[in-house]
Design an enzyme around this catalytic site. Structure first.
Site, mmCIF file in Angstrom:
data_model
loop_
_atom_site.group_PDB
_atom_site.id
_atom_site.type_symbol
_atom_site.label_atom_id
_atom_site.label_comp_id
_atom_site.label_asym_id
_atom_site.label_seq_id
_atom_site.Cartn_x
_atom_site.Cartn_y
_atom_site.Cartn_z
ATOM 1 N N VAL A 104 -56.774 -53.932 -74.592
ATOM 2 C CA VAL A 104 -57.404 -55.248 -74.692
ATOM 3 C C VAL A 104 -57.562 -55.787 -73.283
ATOM 4 O O VAL A 104 -56.622 -55.745 -72.481
ATOM 5 C CB VAL A 104 -56.553 -56.221 -75.539
ATOM 6 C CG1 VAL A 104 -57.253 -57.574 -75.659
ATOM 7 C CG2 VAL A 104 -56.276 -55.638 -76.918
ATOM 8 N N CYS A 105 -58.750 -56.286 -72.973
ATOM 9 C CA CYS A 105 -59.016 -56.933 -71.695
ATOM 10 C C CYS A 105 -58.629 -56.008 -70.534
ATOM 11 O O CYS A 105 -59.006 -54.842 -70.502
ATOM 12 C CB CYS A 105 -58.288 -58.268 -71.649
ATOM 13 S SG CYS A 105 -58.855 -59.391 -70.343
#
Length: 323
Positions: A104-105
């Site tokens: 994520v990210c």
């Protein structure tokens, strides 16, 4: 039924929402389908970690003691900028044991540092895509999608995109109906297509330095059905078509035609989400002229027809107008 263990990697400087968003999705799915998922969190030594927002997270175990998971989830956060070399070494030596690797990210930076993204397609938060591409040239960075799937590897953009990706994984594992139930509980969409852009046409482009070009950008946004040919826009900017096209590309970062395409697509998406207008009416209002032209644009960029897009994302409202 197979129980899928989701192992979430924790470290100092982790982004709390990168952890809690996907965890809530998988936890909700496990609640609806008992035994569907088992979620565990782990840090290098099992000690609590401090998130970027100041929250303290207490892991379940150490990374060394964690067995091979079904899904290894690597969140982002400021701690990915100068990661602990021991964490990178653990990922390099153990991530392959997971059947599915998810970031994520800025968690993509950790995967890349461990060599797990070499030769693979990946994305991250739009502000870090250039950094990912420059530091790790073997990674095939795709800066626009909210998430990218490449075999057993899945990477996502910032924060809420982790929820989108987690919902897509639940749909893959346990079916669309369950994923839709979880999305409704969390009051989020099921599901934004992975190739939906991370940001709007206006945010994706730079703002022109010169006032006449900024005025043209604003006029395009307000008049998607107008005459948006280079000649007409150049006349509005009081420049020759050739000078206008070159100046627009230099200052906005894309050609006038590409900018117009993005604005029209975004306008059509908003109309499909928020209005009861028929497809033909939307296509005219947003400058496509015909429903077929709009359908081709949606399939090319979003991978879904206008009708399918509306079914996924339309907010509650009056009955739809047939067309």
């Amino acid at each position: 039924m197979e129980q899928r263990e989701v192992l979430v990697v924790l470290f100092d400087g982790v982004q709390a929402l990168d952890v809690s968003g996907p965890v809530e999705v998988f936890h909700g799915a496990g609640r609806e389908v008992p035994g569907g998922y088992r979620i565990r969190t782990a840090s290098l030594d099992g000690s609590p970690v401090r998130t970027t927002s100041g929250l303290t997270l207490v892991p379940d175990t150490t990374l060394a003691a964690a067995g091979p998971p079904h899904t290894l989830l690597v969140p982002g956060g400021e701690g990915t900028r100068t990661p602990d070399p021991r964490l990178v070494d653990w990922l390099r030596g153990n991530a392959h044991r997971a059947r599915r690797k998810v970031s994520v990210c800025s968690g993509a930076l950790l995967l890349a540092e461990a060599g797990l993204l070499d030769g693979r397609r990946a994305t991250t938060h739009w502000m870090l895509c250039d950094t990912l591409a420059e530091r790790f040239p073997a990674v095939r960075v795709e800066p626009e999608p909210i998430y990218v799937r490449d075999g057993d590897l899945a990477t996502s953009a910032g924060v809420t995109a982790g929820i989108d990706l987690a919902l897509a994984l639940v749909e893959e594992d346990l079916g669309r109906d369950l994923a839709l139930t979880i999305a409704r509980h969390l009051v989020v969409f099921l599901r934004r297509p992975g190739n939906q852009t991370q940001f709007s046409a206006q945010l994706a482009a730079q703002t022109a330095q010169r006032r006449p070009l900024r005025d043209v950008q604003q006029w395009i946004t307000e008049n998607p059905a107008g005459d948006l040919s280079v000649d007409a826009l150049a006349q509005r900017a009081r420049l020759s078509p050739r000078h206008f096209a070159r100046a627009f590309r230099d200052e906005v970062g894309m050609t006038p035609g590409r900018y117009v395409d993005r604005v029209r697509l975004e306008a059509a998406r908003r109309h499909l989400e928020d209005s009861a207008d028929g497809i033909e009416q939307v296509s005219r209002h947003c400058g496509y002229g015909t429903p077929e032209a709009m359908r081709r644009a949606f399939l090319r960029v979003l991978g879904a027809s206008p009708a399918e897009y509306r079914r996924r994302f339309r907010t509650a409202g009056p009955p739809l107008v047939s067309s």
